[in-house]
Write a protein that holds these residues in place. Structure first.
Motif, short mmCIF file in Angstrom:
data_model
loop_
_atom_site.label_atom_id
_atom_site.label_comp_id
_atom_site.label_asym_id
_atom_site.label_seq_id
_atom_site.Cartn_x
_atom_site.Cartn_y
_atom_site.Cartn_z
N GLU A 121 0.85 -1.19 0.00
CA GLU A 121 0.00 0.00 0.00
C GLU A 121 0.89 1.24 0.00
N SER A 139 1.69 5.19 1.12
CA SER A 139 1.52 6.01 2.30
C SER A 139 1.45 7.47 1.84
N LEU A 156 -7.68 6.14 0.20
CA LEU A 156 -8.21 5.17 1.16
C LEU A 156 -9.08 4.12 0.46
N SER A 200 -1.07 7.93 10.28
CA SER A 200 -1.32 7.34 8.98
C SER A 200 -2.06 6.02 9.18
N ALA A 201 -3.20 5.87 8.55
CA ALA A 201 -4.00 4.65 8.68
C ALA A 201 -4.89 4.52 7.47
N GLY A 202 -5.59 3.40 7.38
CA GLY A 202 -6.46 3.15 6.24
C GLY A 202 -7.86 2.82 6.70
N ASP A 237 -4.90 2.34 0.57
CA ASP A 237 -3.66 2.99 1.00
C ASP A 237 -3.84 3.60 2.39
N ARG A 238 -2.73 4.06 2.93
CA ARG A 238 -2.74 4.68 4.26
C ARG A 238 -2.57 6.20 4.09
N HIS A 288 -11.30 5.67 8.99
CA HIS A 288 -10.25 6.68 9.04
C HIS A 288 -10.62 7.88 8.17
#
Lengths: 179, 496
Positions: free
Chosen positions: B236, B238, B284, B304-306, B288-289, B310
């Motif tokens: 993924e 970032s 997202l 940073s998250a997915g 991806d994050r 989020h």
């Protein structure tokens, strides 16, 4: 609160003023016009045929559009004093004046506390009208009685006692209210 | 959300009673002096009003009404729907009238007079996104004969938060230095994935399911070795979104100089919110994050998250952004390794451009999003028009320098289709000097590709750059030298 908004078109519409979204609302402009109209009609009756009719008309219009305690008092005094001076005793216009002066007074009091623009609901107007009618239910018989006693004439003793009694009552009333 | 406490609440002195008593006194005196009972009778209603005021109980203090969002009906059209409701429970409200004074931002006040037990829905203009006070209000209560009233009570303003809209999905440019372990992008690392890397003899550790029997038959003529298919690992991307909330540049240039309470107009922060939400949603959706930070350094960065949840966190964080002056940061934000960094700014000063250059030199895939909304001129004085021209000229030079350095800058206003209505319906000038001369019109127009086209171009460019995998060591060293120079220059500039 957090809302997820539907898609809409932005622009000047999004910055408009707050407006009520229901029926049975009367714009304050209409109330102002009605107030000025009643005051002007009463002024026309008592100042008919005189150039000075312009004075109560202008003051009434000013008091309806930009009400202040001074203008309101001046407008009401112009009508009341002019009635006592210009209208002959025993005139049936008394009944109209008792109702009209009261209506103008109430409407001025309402407009005194409000900004230039706005709305008043029909229910609020009915509440005002109901309160007005309750007072008139007593005031109109008093006016009728005064018409019947029209030729009584004046007596200096009665005047002195009457003025003193009413002044004392008015002072007591205002003093009690402040207390 | 309700803030603060209502002010006021004491009973006002009875000016109405005093006025009624004066009028009654004048009528009685005039009638008695002239010997006319009919003139005395004129005093009857005023005297009765004054007496009635004595018998009426005092009007209670406290805010007689409250305004909240009307949740019983759906909002119709572009405006928010609120509800004026009595503060007291139904049936317990004292009889009388309530005058509510309403003031929308930047507007003259209006009044709504209702019976004390009545409700009234209201339509108010709301922001396109973000948290704003949409309505200030206060109220006063009267008796029905208007002789008694409570003092005017100013209530806390109605504050509304509107989540930024999600635009059409964009292309997803990614860095070739992907470090994630799961995703839809092809990394340059060997591992589990769909992109073929090589066909090679089986070694210890290779999964048996990766044996390519056709290749084995073709290449291993003696049938003495097995061939396996090796692939690039899927990963993924970032993404770091950096929002500059130092300014909120209104779309109407006359509003740049307006004093008093700001109107609810479209500004650069709304464009930043909408563009950042669209970029976040696009990445997202692809697994991806995405992280979120601001240039002001006033709040902690959103990690940073997915995932869809989020995205809602990002929208809520963006809705809460407002103009905050930049603080001096001890160190610049550090994007995750191999991240795509997108800076959303109005580019009125050099700081966003400096950070973009820094991250570009560090090897990140960077892009700027110009968040100035479609500008409308007019309503400004000649001096103000000159100030607008100079500001826009400086901005133009900053953006051109960035493009010369190979850093793309896209027009963020294309993220919200509703902003097109602004350019189609410019407001009339309310006064002052006429609009700037035609030769200044080019400065008002945004230059550069839109968000959609820009991200497609960036994705294509990143793909081409990735085709020549692995930069020469000398280039990497030059990049790190450039990054150090930019950091040093910035520190020197800040201390000098």
């Amino acid at each position: 609160m957090r809302l997820s908004r539907p898609v809409h078109t932005p622009g000047r519409g999004a910055t408009d003023r707050a407006v009520p979204d229901r029926g049975e609302l009367v714009p304050l402009a209409a109330v102002r016009c009605a107030t000025a109209l009643v005051a002007v009609l009463l002024g026309t009756v008592v100042w008919s045929g005189s150039f000075w009719v312009v004075l109560p008309v202008v003051v009434a219009a000013g008091a309806a559009v930009l009400p202040s305690i001074g203008l309101v008092t001046l407008s009401l005094l112009l009508l009341a004093v002019a009635y006592a001076v210009n209208v002959p005793a025993g005139s049936p216009w008394l009944l109209v004046f008792v109702a009209g002066l009261h209506a103008v007074f109430v409407l001025y009091l309402l407009l005194l506390r409000l900004p230039l623009r706005g709305w008043i609901s029909g229910a609020a107007l009915r509440e005002l009208a109901w309160s007005f009618l309750r007072i008139q239910a007593v005031a109109q018989p008093v006016a009728l009685l005064a018409l019947l006693l029209g030729g009584a004439g004046s007596s200096p003793g009665v005047v002195a006692v009457g003025v003193a009694a009413f002044s004392a009552w008015a002072l007591w009333l205002v003093g009690q209210h402040r207390a | 959300m309700v803030r603060g406490r209502a002010q006021g609440g004491t009973t006002a002195p009875g000016a109405a009673v005093a006025l009624a008593a004066i009028l009654a006194l004048v009528c009685i005196v005039a009638g008695l002096v002239s010997g006319r009972p009919d003139a005395v009778a004129l005093a009857a209603p005023f005297a009765l009003l004054a007496v009635a005021a004595r018998t009426v109980p005092h009007v209670p203090g406290g805010p007689p009404v409250h305004i909240s969002a009307d949740r019983r009906t759906e909002a119709r059209g572009p405006r928010l729907r609120l509800l004026i409701a009595p503060s007291e429970a139904p049936g317990t409200a004292s009889r009388g009238l309530v005058a509510t004074i309403l003031a929308a931002p930047g507007r003259m006040p209006d009044a709504v007079v209702l019976r004390s037990d009545e409700e009234c829905p209201l339509l108010v203009g709301g922001p396109l996104s973000g948290e704003h006070d949409v309505l200030a209000y206060g109220a006063t209560r009267f008796t029905a004969d208007l002789t008694e009233s409570s003092a005017f009570v100013a209530c806390p303003p109605v504050r509304i938060g509107v989540l930024p809209p999600v635009g059409v999905p964009l292309a997803r440019p990614v860095s070739r230095r992907l470090v994630g372990l799961a995703g839809t992008h092809v990394s340059r690392r060997p591992g589990e994935g769909a992109e073929l890397r090589s066909v090679a003899p089986l070694h210890p550790g290779d999964a048996l399911r990766r044996i390519d029997w056709r290749a084995t038959a073709r290449r291993s003529t003696d049938q003495d070795r097995l061939m396996v298919r090796r692939s690039y690992a899927d990963a993924e991307a970032s993404v770091l979104l950096v929002v500059d909330q130092a300014q909120d540049l209104p779309a109407t240039t006359a509003d740049w100089f307006a004093a008093g309470r700001p109107r609810l107009t479209v500004g650069s922060l709304h464009v930043a919110r909408a563009a950042a939400t669209t970029v976040a949603a696009s990445f997202l959706a692809g697994g991806d994050r995405v992280g979120l930070d601001d240039l002001g350094g006033t709040r902690r960065a959103l990690r940073s998250a997915g995932g869809a949840r989020h995205l809602e966190q990002i929208r809520a964080r963006l809705a809460g952004t407002s103009v905050v002056p930049r603080r001096r940061r001890r160190r610049d934000p550090v994007p995750p390794p191999g991240a795509v960094v997108v800076v959303f700014s109005a580019f009125l000063d050099a700081e966003p451009a400096r950070l973009l250059r820094l991250w570009h030199a560090q090897g990140h895939l960077v892009a700027g999003v110009d968040c100035v909304p479609p500008l409308q001129s007019g309503g400004t004085t000649t001096a103000q028009a000159q100030a607008v021209r100079l500001t826009l000229l400086r901005r133009r030079l900053l953006l051109e320098d960035l493009r010369k350095d190979g850093i793309p800058v896209f027009v963020g206003a294309s993220a919200d289709a509703r902003l097109k209505a602004l350019t189609a319906d410019p407001p009339k000038a309310t006064g002052g000097a006429p609009a700037p001369a035609p030769h200044g019109a080019d400065l008002l127009a945004a230059s550069g590709p839109g968000l959609d086209a820009g991200f497609r171009l960036l994705a294509r460019r990143a793909g081409r750059r990735g085709a020549s995998v692995g930069r020469p060591a000398g280039a990497a060293q030059a990049a790190s030298r450039g990054a150090a120079e930019i950091t040093d220059r910035a520190r020197g500039g800040r201390t000098s």
